[in-house]
Design a protein around this motif. Structure first.
Motif, PDB file in Angstrom:
ATOM      1  N   TYR A   1       2.434 -17.204  -6.008  1.00  0.00           N
ATOM      2  CA  TYR A   1       1.358 -16.217  -5.859  1.00  0.00           C
ATOM      3  C   TYR A   1       0.458 -16.588  -4.687  1.00  0.00           C
ATOM      4  CZ  TYR A   1      -3.124 -13.959  -6.505  1.00  0.00           C
ATOM      5  OH  TYR A   1      -4.289 -13.256  -6.276  1.00  0.00           O
ATOM      6  N   GLU A   2       0.068 -17.862  -4.629  1.00  0.00           N
ATOM      7  CA  GLU A   2      -0.792 -18.301  -3.536  1.00  0.00           C
ATOM      8  C   GLU A   2      -0.107 -18.098  -2.192  1.00  0.00           C
ATOM      9  OE1 GLU A   2      -1.835 -22.317  -4.336  1.00  0.00           O
ATOM     10  OE2 GLU A   2      -2.924 -21.850  -6.182  1.00  0.00           O
TER      11      GLU A   2
ATOM     12  N   ASP B   1       5.364  -7.028  -2.175  1.00  0.00           N
ATOM     13  CA  ASP B   1       5.875  -8.309  -2.675  1.00  0.00           C
ATOM     14  C   ASP B   1       4.930  -8.918  -3.692  1.00  0.00           C
ATOM     15  OD1 ASP B   1       8.062  -8.063  -1.065  1.00  0.00           O
ATOM     16  OD2 ASP B   1       7.288  -9.364   0.536  1.00  0.00           O
ATOM     17  N   LEU B   2       3.631  -8.868  -3.393  1.00  0.00           N
ATOM     18  CA  LEU B   2       2.651  -9.438  -4.309  1.00  0.00           C
ATOM     19  C   LEU B   2       2.598  -8.662  -5.614  1.00  0.00           C
ATOM     20  CD1 LEU B   2       0.460 -11.611  -4.641  1.00  0.00           C
ATOM     21  CD2 LEU B   2      -1.184 -10.014  -3.646  1.00  0.00           C
ATOM     22  N   GLN B   3       2.664  -7.345  -5.516  1.00  0.00           N
ATOM     23  CA  GLN B   3       2.637  -6.517  -6.715  1.00  0.00           C
ATOM     24  C   GLN B   3       3.865  -6.759  -7.576  1.00  0.00           C
ATOM     25  OE1 GLN B   3       0.076  -4.664  -7.611  1.00  0.00           O
ATOM     26  NE2 GLN B   3       1.038  -3.994  -9.508  1.00  0.00           N
ATOM     27  N   ASP B   4       5.021  -6.924  -6.946  1.00  0.00           N
ATOM     28  CA  ASP B   4       6.248  -7.193  -7.702  1.00  0.00           C
ATOM     29  C   ASP B   4       6.125  -8.508  -8.476  1.00  0.00           C
ATOM     30  OD1 ASP B   4       7.333  -4.896  -6.715  1.00  0.00           O
ATOM     31  OD2 ASP B   4       8.488  -5.882  -5.125  1.00  0.00           O
TER      32      ASP B   4
ATOM     33  N   CYS C   1       0.819  -2.254 -14.435  1.00  0.00           N
ATOM     34  CA  CYS C   1       1.766  -2.115 -13.338  1.00  0.00           C
ATOM     35  C   CYS C   1       2.238  -0.667 -13.271  1.00  0.00           C
ATOM     36  CB  CYS C   1       2.972  -3.036 -13.532  1.00  0.00           C
ATOM     37  SG  CYS C   1       2.568  -4.782 -13.310  1.00  0.00           S
ATOM     38  N   PRO C   2       2.441  -0.160 -12.059  1.00  0.00           N
ATOM     39  CA  PRO C   2       2.912   1.218 -11.946  1.00  0.00           C
ATOM     40  C   PRO C   2       4.311   1.373 -12.513  1.00  0.00           C
ATOM     41  CG  PRO C   2       3.002   0.091  -9.823  1.00  0.00           C
ATOM     42  CD  PRO C   2       2.283  -0.821 -10.783  1.00  0.00           C
ATOM     43  N   ALA C   3       4.552   2.522 -13.091  1.00  0.00           N
ATOM     44  CA  ALA C   3       5.875   2.794 -13.642  1.00  0.00           C
ATOM     45  C   ALA C   3       6.888   2.894 -12.507  1.00  0.00           C
ATOM     46  CB  ALA C   3       5.850   4.094 -14.449  1.00  0.00           C
ATOM     47  N   PRO C   4       8.098   2.410 -12.743  1.00  0.00           N
ATOM     48  CA  PRO C   4       9.119   2.504 -11.683  1.00  0.00           C
ATOM     49  C   PRO C   4       9.430   3.953 -11.347  1.00  0.00           C
ATOM     50  CG  PRO C   4      10.102   1.826 -13.778  1.00  0.00           C
ATOM     51  CD  PRO C   4       8.621   1.798 -13.975  1.00  0.00           C
ATOM     52  N   GLU C   5       9.588   4.202 -10.058  1.00  0.00           N
ATOM     53  CA  GLU C   5       9.870   5.566  -9.608  1.00  0.00           C
ATOM     54  C   GLU C   5      11.291   5.965  -9.980  1.00  0.00           C
ATOM     55  OE1 GLU C   5       9.144   5.849  -5.500  1.00  0.00           O
ATOM     56  OE2 GLU C   5       6.996   5.363  -5.641  1.00  0.00           O
ATOM     57  N   GLU C   6      11.458   7.244 -10.343  1.00  0.00           N
ATOM     58  CA  GLU C   6      12.781   7.755 -10.657  1.00  0.00           C
ATOM     59  C   GLU C   6      13.579   7.930  -9.361  1.00  0.00           C
ATOM     60  OE1 GLU C   6      14.174   8.272 -13.498  1.00  0.00           O
ATOM     61  OE2 GLU C   6      12.436   7.758 -14.725  1.00  0.00           O
ATOM     62  N   PRO C   7      14.811   7.493  -9.342  1.00  0.00           N
ATOM     63  CA  PRO C   7      15.617   7.702  -8.127  1.00  0.00           C
ATOM     64  C   PRO C   7      15.848   9.180  -7.875  1.00  0.00           C
ATOM     65  CG  PRO C   7      17.004   6.949  -9.941  1.00  0.00           C
ATOM     66  CD  PRO C   7      15.599   6.856 -10.416  1.00  0.00           C
TER      67      PRO C   7
END
Length: 546
Positions: free
Chosen positions: A410-411, A458-461, A528-534
């Motif tokens: 994280y750092e 990347d940080l959000q993931d 966390c945001p919901a994963p986007e639908e493809p």
């Protein structure tokens, strides 16, 4: 210059030195207390300051707040869970150290047996300030920290009691006043030891319980903080007046207040009390170790190098016997101290203020007093510099440092994001000031915008993959927000925008929120945001975006 003004000037100069050393150790990578001793040595070599470090100054003024602060932070649950190793190190460990060091010094340095046992007693008190500071910084196991702190608290009191008995016996033998058989003297010393220890613990426990009852009926953090300060010094003075152990009285008072008294405190009082004692312990510790450096006379140590070397070897050998023999073999198989803990306890058995105070309090008529002082100062200097500067490396080598890989990651990602944002902001300033052409700015800004977005993703993931990591960041940010609110309230009261009653009411609400945050009693949850639908690609007439 009047003496009072001269003293005030000296205190201010020392405070400035403490502040500069505290700033400097951030880059030097050595323990703060060790740096203070070295700075004190440098000042003493210059001859610019010579202070008389009296035992009364250390024992009556410095020891009570240091002992009380450490005992106040030590919870009874932790103490009782590790009671066996702590007591073994604090009582039998002190006695074994006294006898073994005394024997080696008597045979090797040529001191009288009585004086040698006096040295063994005064050097048996450990001072783990540098070690516990590293524990907090590096995140070492809680059990190890409790054992180190608990041993120091109780063995200080034990060592002082044994020291008093050893001095009395040595002076009686030296003056030819001891006519009783050895067995009778040992029994009498044991009874005195038990009486002094028991009365000291009783005095401290009683006063701690009374103050806890009073605090439970008050809701004024200023008065409650003052009562704890009265308790710390009052328990020591009352026990000493009763010819009991003042140090053990302060230990008992601190543990009782820290375990029972806090239950009746408001969140505001707990925060103020913790901050007050933390600051007071910092100032007192700083003065103690700086004064240790000022008091040590290197010429005396050099002139007695052989007895000094024997004393250092005897102290290390006795510590090894106590840790690997006595404490290592104690307890059931599943309850024994891990080998790595024993290594840290051995090398972390440093000596400090208590040993120096006892050495300075030796009677002038005691045979070999000057040599005992030189050996005590040398052992303290060796343990603080040699052991204090290497204990951190030992902790890392034994893997007793909790290095969270996800926290480090994280750092790492957070630093990359902050660097990209900082670069973009700096280039924007250059562009707006006319130092960067528009075409160059647009090209660089597009590249940096892409990098910032990638770093943010990347940080959000990472945070979404590890909710406990995101929870810590949310709690830290929320704590900063609460502290900002409190600072705003203080400014409004200072400017007269709100009255004292309103300020105290709102400040109490914020302190309650801070306390709930510390105890993890809050409703802050990572989101966390919901994963986007493809995008759909198999429907006729609809082309997937490219």
């Amino acid at each position: 210059m009047p003496p009072l003004v001269e003293t005030e000037r000296l205190v201010i100069e020392l405070l400035l030195v403490l502040s500069l050393v505290a700033i400097g150790v951030r880059w030097l990578r050595i323990p703060y207390t060790v740096a203070l001793v070295l700075v004190g040595l440098l000042i003493s070599l210059q001859g610019s300051q010579r202070l008389e470090l009296t035992p009364e100054l250390i024992m009556a003024l410095f020891v009570p707040p240091l002992v009380f602060e450490a005992a106040f932070q030590l919870r009874w649950q932790d103490l009782s869970a590790n009671f066996r190793p702590i007591i073994l190190l604090a009582v039998p460990g002190v006695l074994v150290t006294t006898l073994l060091v005394g024997t080696v010094v008597a045979l090797g340095a040529g001191l009288p047996w009585g004086t040698s046992l006096v040295f063994g007693a005064l050097i048996s008190a450990t001072d783990p300030i540098a070690v516990t500071a590293l524990f907090r910084t590096l995140g070492s196991p809680r059990r190890l920290a409790v054992i180190v702190e608990g041993e120091s608290l109780f063995n200080d009191g034990t060592a002082i009691v044994v020291f008093g008995l050893a001095v009395s016996a040595a002076m009686a033998i030296q003056e030819g006043l001891s006519s009783q058989p050895v067995a009778s003297q040992v029994v009498a010393a044991a009874i005195t030891f038990l009486r002094v220890s028991f009365v000291g613990l009783l005095v401290g426990s009683s006063l701690g319980w009374l103050v806890s009852l009073v605090i439970a009926r008050l809701d004024d953090y200023l008065i409650e903080t003052t009562l704890t300060m009265v308790l710390a010094f009052g328990a020591y003075l009352l026990a000493e007046q009763l010819h009991a152990s003042g140090v053990l009285a302060v230990v008992a008072a601190g543990i009782i207040t820290g375990s029972l008294g806090v239950r009746g405190m408001s969140p505001t009082t707990r925060i103020v009390l913790t901050n007050f004692w933390e600051y007071l312990a910092f100032i007192v510790n700083s003065f103690v170790f700086l004064l240790i450096g000022l008091a040590i006379n290197l010429s005396d140590i050099a002139a007695n190098w052989l007895p000094v070397a024997i004393a250092v070897i005897a102290v290390l050998a006795s510590r090894a016997l106590v840790i690997y023999g006595l404490a290592g073999a104690a307890g059931s198989k599943g309850d024994r101290l891990p080998r790595s803990y024993r290594h840290v306890l051995f090398w972390g058995g440093m000596r400090g203020a208590i040993s120096l105070a006892l050495a300075l309090s030796l009677p002038a008529a005691l045979a070999g007093r000057d040599l005992v002082r030189a050996m005590a100062f040398a052992v303290v200097l060796f343990t603080l510099t040699a052991q204090g500067t290497t204990i951190g490396s030992l902790l890392k080598r034994l893997k007793l440092v909790r290095a969270d890989p996800m926290q480090l990651e994280y750092e790492r990602r957070h630093a990359r994001l902050a660097g990209a944002q900082s670069a973009r902001a700096h280039l924007r300033q250059l562009y707006e000031s006319g130092a960067l052409p528009r075409a160059s700015w647009e090209s660089l800004d597009a590249a940096l915008e892409t990098e910032v977005n990638d770093r943010q993703a990347d940080l959000q993931d990472l945070l979404c993959a590890h909710p406990e990591l995101q929870s810590r960041q949310i709690e830290q940010a929320w704590r900063e927000g609460l502290l900002a609110r409190r600072a705003s309230l203080s400014a409004m009261r200072r400017d007269g925008a709100i009255s004292d009653p309103v300020y105290e009411e709102l400040a109490a609400e914020i302190d309650s929120a801070l306390q709930a945050l510390r105890l993890q009693r809050h409703d802050l949850r990572p989101v966390c945001p919901a994963p986007e639908e493809p995008p759909a690609t198999n429907q006729p007439g609809i082309e997937a975006p490219r």
